[in-house]
Design an enzyme around this catalytic site. Structure first.
Site, short mmCIF file in Angstrom:
data_model
loop_
_atom_site.label_atom_id
_atom_site.label_comp_id
_atom_site.label_asym_id
_atom_site.label_seq_id
_atom_site.Cartn_x
_atom_site.Cartn_y
_atom_site.Cartn_z
N ASN A 1 0.82 -1.22 0.00
CA ASN A 1 0.00 0.00 0.00
C ASN A 1 0.85 1.27 0.00
OD1 ASN A 1 0.87 -0.13 2.63
ND2 ASN A 1 -1.14 -0.54 3.53
N ARG B 1 3.19 7.26 11.25
CA ARG B 1 2.65 6.74 12.52
C ARG B 1 2.42 7.91 13.47
NH1 ARG B 1 1.31 3.08 10.03
NH2 ARG B 1 1.82 0.88 10.28
N GLN C 1 -4.53 3.51 18.41
CA GLN C 1 -5.66 3.36 17.48
C GLN C 1 -6.55 2.22 17.96
OE1 GLN C 1 -3.49 5.11 13.48
NE2 GLN C 1 -4.25 3.04 13.43
N HIS D 1 -7.44 5.91 10.17
CA HIS D 1 -6.32 5.32 9.44
C HIS D 1 -6.84 4.57 8.21
CE1 HIS D 1 -2.21 3.10 10.00
NE2 HIS D 1 -2.44 3.43 8.75
#
Ligand code: NDP
Length: 406
Positions: A147, A285, A314, A333
């Protein structure tokens, strides 16, 4: 028989989709550096399907159950009474996505006596205590490159979104307004700006390449310098460190992994070195930036905007300051979890599992930890240690999401 424990995010509020906006995905031959896309023997899903949520199961159930293995899929990952913590005790393999990370802390690793392999269905294995994995001889692998381009596209979108004041202008239209001056008073072209990336790995380099046609001045810092011909082709200025680079930049984008060297890199002191009114985009991050320092800098105007999709922990607690600070463009995210990316990381996860079960080596570029040390991509880009500290705060985000996407 092995037990595979897979932690995925919730299905959509309206249930697992039966239709999608598009009928197929474009075909991609190879990644930009020539690396092949995932090569499992087969896949049991339709590319373009939602695979990253519990209903999608990364397309793994048939493959695993046909081979006699057990697959447990859950979204309940935080706190001592979670399904994850309960199922972990006899799991051989754990699969987690960075979007909804199952934090594999040293305490959890100590409880998981059978654990041999932790797969990140995506990129970025900082949710695993890498030091504890090294000490226990657990292999950590991720689907390198799956990704990276998805994120690079997102970074470009966010840089433009912040500079052009897109989100506030969109909000104003939705509220029935037409006050152009309010929108224009914070809106700039990026042409001529100085844009710098912290790290020029797969994402950072792709961001630089995508921004080149915008006629901006490009800067980067990285532990390893890019080949001279690439620097020349893109007109790059290299800096020894982030601290050296940021005073020159109108826009800074963070594209390095989270590890002990980068944790809290963008603290109040680093942000104070940036130009007044700079934009900071962090899709790497959340823990690389100090949450209060970022919020303070937006309040004071030291930063004109902050965007990204990564938080710590998260899911972010509902009172996380980044939800309500001024001039932010945060999303949950999502940048690396497009349907396009999901097809690649689901296939890559299956490739890693096939290697594991067949006793074949996992591709070197997928390895983060192996044989009791950093290995493959991990040896190149990470440092030893642990970055999961404080992750128990994720349990504060309790109830299921209730906000429908329009
Ligand atoms: P790469 O491994 O290709 O690139 C990482 C780069 O960071 C490498 O060039 C590495 O340098 C560099 N780096 C490491 N430490 C430092 C440091 N202290 N200072 C400067 N540079 C450093 O990974 P990707 O580009 O594919 O991904 C990068 C990160 O982006 C991931 O680790 C992940 O955290 C995040 N990510 C986020 C996603 C999202 O959905 N938001 C999805 C995918 C990734 P070198 O190797 O030269 O030592």
């Amino acid at each position: 028989m092995a037990k595979v424990l897979c932690v995925l995010y919730d299905d959509p509020i309206d249930g697992y989709p039966t239709r999608y906006p598009r009928d197929n995905l474009p075909h991609i031959d190879r990644y930009p550096d020539g690396q092949t896309l995932p090569t499992p023997h087969a896949i049991d899903f339709q590319p373009g399907q939602l695979l990253g949520s519990v209903g999608g199961e990364l397309g793994l159930r048939k493959f695993l159950e046909d081979a006699g293995h057990q697959l447990v899929v859950t979204e309940d990952k935080d706190g001592p009474n979670s399904d994850f913590e309960r199922e972990l005790v006899d799991a051989d393999v754990v699969i987690s996505q960075p979007f909804w990370p199952a934090y594999l802390t040293a305490e959890r690793i100590a409880k998981a006596q059978n654990l041999k392999l932790a797969i990140t269905a995506g990129i970025g294995s900082d949710h695993v205590d890498l030091q504890a994995a090294i000490d226990r001889g657990i292999t950590v692998a991720e689907v390198t490159y799956c990704n990276s381009i998805s994120v690079a596209e997102h970074v470009v979108m966010m840089i433009l979104g912040l500079a052009r004041n897109y989100l506030q202008s969109w909000d104003l239209v939705k509220a029935g307004g037409w006050n152009i001056a309010d929108c224009a008073a914070r809106s700039y072209d990026i042409e001529g700006m100085h844009v710098g990336t912290v790290a020029a790995g797969r994402i950072g380099s792709a961001v630089l390449r995508r921004l080149k046609p915008f006629d901006v001045h490009l800067h980067y810092t990285d532990r390893h310098r890019l080949p001279a011909e690439v620097e020349q082709e893109l007109g790059l200025t290299w800096h020894e460190s982030a601290a050296d680079m940021v005073p020159h930049c109108d826009v800074v984008t963070i594209n390095c992994p989270l590890h002990p060297e980068t944790e809290n890199l963008f603290d109040a002191a680093m942000i104070a070195r940036m130009k007044r009114g700079a934009y900071l985009v962090n899709t790497a991050r959340g823990k690389i930036a100090d949450r209060n320092a970022v919020a303070d800098a937006l309040e004071s105007g030291q930063l004109a905007g902050y965007a990204g999709d990564v938080w710590f922990p998260q899911p972010a607690p509902r009172d996380h300051p980044w939800r309500n600070m001024p001039n932010h463009g945060m999303t949950p995210h999502i940048s690396g979890s497009t349907l396009s990316a999901q097809a690649r990381y689901a296939a890559g996860t299956r490739e890693i599992l096939e290697c594991f079960f067949e006793g074949r080596p996992i591709r070197d570029e997928y390895l983060i930890v192996d044989g009791g040390h950093l290995a493959g991509a991990g040896a190149h880009s990470y440092s030893e240690g642990n970055a999961t500290g404080g992750s128990e705060e994720a349990a504060r985000f309790k109830s299921k999401p209730t906000i429908p996407v329009q």
